[in-house]
Design a protein around this motif. Structure first.
Motif, PDB file in Angstrom:
ATOM      1  N   PHE A  83      15.404  31.537   8.724  1.00 40.94           N
ATOM      2  CA  PHE A  83      14.845  30.274   9.193  1.00 40.94           C
ATOM      3  C   PHE A  83      14.733  30.352  10.713  1.00 40.94           C
ATOM      4  O   PHE A  83      15.577  30.972  11.364  1.00 40.94           O
ATOM      5  CB  PHE A  83      15.721  29.075   8.811  1.00 40.94           C
ATOM      6  N   ALA A  84      13.718  29.702  11.277  1.00 37.44           N
ATOM      7  CA  ALA A  84      13.578  29.706  12.731  1.00 37.44           C
ATOM      8  C   ALA A  84      14.823  29.152  13.405  1.00 37.44           C
ATOM      9  O   ALA A  84      15.156  29.541  14.525  1.00 37.44           O
ATOM     10  CB  ALA A  84      12.347  28.893  13.139  1.00 37.44           C
ATOM     11  N   CYS A 119       9.167  28.160   9.945  1.00 41.65           N
ATOM     12  CA  CYS A 119       9.421  27.107  10.918  1.00 41.65           C
ATOM     13  C   CYS A 119       9.002  25.753  10.363  1.00 41.65           C
ATOM     14  O   CYS A 119       8.287  25.655   9.371  1.00 41.65           O
ATOM     15  CB  CYS A 119       8.679  27.390  12.219  1.00 41.65           C
ATOM     16  N   GLY A 120       9.445  24.699  11.030  1.00 47.92           N
ATOM     17  CA  GLY A 120       9.023  23.346  10.700  1.00 47.92           C
ATOM     18  C   GLY A 120       9.756  22.746   9.521  1.00 47.92           C
ATOM     19  O   GLY A 120      10.552  23.398   8.849  1.00 47.92           O
ATOM     20  N   GLY A 121       9.462  21.477   9.300  1.00 49.74           N
ATOM     21  CA  GLY A 121      10.139  20.732   8.248  1.00 49.74           C
ATOM     22  C   GLY A 121       9.288  20.572   7.014  1.00 49.74           C
ATOM     23  O   GLY A 121       8.323  21.289   6.789  1.00 49.74           O
ATOM     24  N   SER A 130      14.852  23.259   9.811  1.00 53.22           N
ATOM     25  CA  SER A 130      13.587  22.536   9.954  1.00 53.22           C
ATOM     26  C   SER A 130      13.024  22.531  11.371  1.00 53.22           C
ATOM     27  O   SER A 130      12.068  21.812  11.639  1.00 53.22           O
ATOM     28  CB  SER A 130      13.793  21.079   9.507  1.00 53.22           C
ATOM     29  N   GLN A 131      13.560  23.329  12.264  1.00 48.82           N
ATOM     30  CA  GLN A 131      13.174  23.228  13.670  1.00 48.82           C
ATOM     31  C   GLN A 131      11.878  23.994  13.967  1.00 48.82           C
ATOM     32  O   GLN A 131      11.463  24.866  13.211  1.00 48.82           O
ATOM     33  CB  GLN A 131      14.304  23.752  14.554  1.00 48.82           C
ATOM     34  N   GLU A 275       4.289  19.434  15.868  1.00 49.32           N
ATOM     35  CA  GLU A 275       5.441  18.879  15.157  1.00 49.32           C
ATOM     36  C   GLU A 275       6.707  18.888  15.994  1.00 49.32           C
ATOM     37  O   GLU A 275       7.599  18.057  15.806  1.00 49.32           O
ATOM     38  CB  GLU A 275       5.664  19.691  13.877  1.00 49.32           C
ATOM     39  N   ALA A 276       6.822  19.818  16.921  1.00 51.06           N
ATOM     40  CA  ALA A 276       8.030  19.962  17.722  1.00 51.06           C
ATOM     41  C   ALA A 276       8.230  18.767  18.648  1.00 51.06           C
ATOM     42  O   ALA A 276       7.303  17.996  18.934  1.00 51.06           O
ATOM     43  CB  ALA A 276       7.954  21.249  18.544  1.00 51.06           C
ATOM     44  N   THR A 277       9.443  18.630  19.150  1.00 48.82           N
ATOM     45  CA  THR A 277       9.795  17.598  20.119  1.00 48.82           C
ATOM     46  C   THR A 277       8.807  17.583  21.289  1.00 48.82           C
ATOM     47  O   THR A 277       8.345  18.628  21.739  1.00 48.82           O
ATOM     48  CB  THR A 277      11.218  17.881  20.648  1.00 48.82           C
TER      49      THR A 277
END
Length: 338
Positions: A83-84, A119-121, A130-131, A275-277
């Protein structure tokens, strides 16, 4: 032309390169006999043997560190970080060793390694599965960062990454792994469609690293995005009726600035969607590039639509993601700006 899911396309890319080049090896946590937690390497060990497809210890720093050594020796490792979220223990190896090896050795050694990681949720995996840490790597000179949005690009970009003589971080959006995605709240992973997602040519082909794709042409506003958010942008475009031009960046570093500038100068408006912060996310770099190069063509401020500045919320992940409704509201506000 066969149809494949993104998982199948990624597996096929590794299969093609392993069949062509005996120096290509695949390893990581559970990628051998089990075939990977998402089954991306399923069947490769049986076909190529445990000396070329094998499991590693749970040691991300060790996985990347050994890959760097193999690359310097002439091998081409395609390694998987499960996972990332697990890539951080290997960050020093990537930044301090892999990224600099060709430069510090005056080209005597290279690091032709590909680091695949989901990556991602969207799979209800919580904060540690999920990051979206892509911006941590786009800041690092000497590392290339790739995020495909569809099976065709995934296979072509992965083959290009394995053939590249520099290290490539190859992010794979988990929400796009197994089936169609319409940009809205998807179903739990157990109910994801298993039907193919796209046409993928057989055999060898590449998609060039550093070249964006015009996913959907338009004249009202440019949306710069990548990965899962390409389909969120598409859904918002359909729901609002706003004629947005959606640019699928595909590669974040190197960045296809020419395609970005051409589109923004045509539309006069620009949204950055990921999607990221938001704070210090890759959207900040995109916004700066547009502001510097297209200022006199802009009819409204550049808008960022991103994940919120908060630790990843497990129970509220669908509120955290930018969705078509939030993107649509911002598109309408941009069109009203004078």
């Amino acid at each position: 032309m066969p149809q494949m899911s993104m998982i199948e396309a990624i597996r096929d890319a590794m299969d093609v390169k392993m069949g062509q080049d005996d120096d290509v090896v695949v390893y990581g946590e559970d990628v051998g006999y089990f075939g990977g937690v998402f089954r991306c390497t399923h069947g490769l060990q049986k076909k190529y043997g445990s000396h070329r497809v094998f499991d590693s210890p749970i040691n991300e720093s060790g996985i990347v560190g050994t890959a760097i050594g193999m690359g310097a020796y002439g091998i081409r490792p395609c390694i998987e970080i499960q996972f990332a979220d697990y890539i951080y223990p290997a960050y020093d190896q990537i930044v301090s060793e892999a990224a600099r090896l060709r430069y510090r050795s005056n080209k005597d050694f290279t690091a032709p390694i590909t680091i695949r990681t989901p990556c991602g949720g969207g799979i209800f995996g919580g904060q540690t599965h999920s990051q979206s840490p892509e911006s941590l790597f786009t800041h690092v000179s000497g590392v290339k960062t790739v995020i495909p949005s569809n099976p065709y690009d995934a296979k072509g970009l992965l083959i290009a990454s394995i053939e590249d003589n520099d290290p490539v971080i190859f992010f794979e959006p988990k929400r796009l792994y197994n089936g169609p995605f319409d940009g809205h709240h998807d179903r739990p992973a157990s109910n994801w469609s298993k039907h193919p997602l796209g046409d993928v040519p057989e055999g060898h082909y590449t998609v060039p690293i550093g070249k964006a794709s015009v996913f959907s042409e338009g004249k009202d506003v440019t949306i710069l995005t990548y990965g899962t958010m390409v389909f969120v942008a598409e859904a918002a475009k359909k729901e609002t009726g706003i004629d947005a031009e959606i640019i699928d960046l595909r590669t974040l570093m190197p960045l296809d600035v020419d395609t970005i500038v051409e589109s923004v100068k045509k539309t006069g408006r620009c949204m950055v969607l990921h999607e990221a912060t938001q704070t210090s996310g890759f959207g900040a770099e995109l916004s700066a590039q547009v502001q510097e190069r297209c200022f006199y063509h802009l009819e409204a401020p550049v808008v960022r639509v991103c994940g919120f500045d908060t630790p990843y919320p497990h129970a509220q992940e669908w509120d955290y993601f930018p969705g078509p409704a939030r993107v649509g509201r911002e598109l309408k506000a941009m069109m009203e700006a004078v």
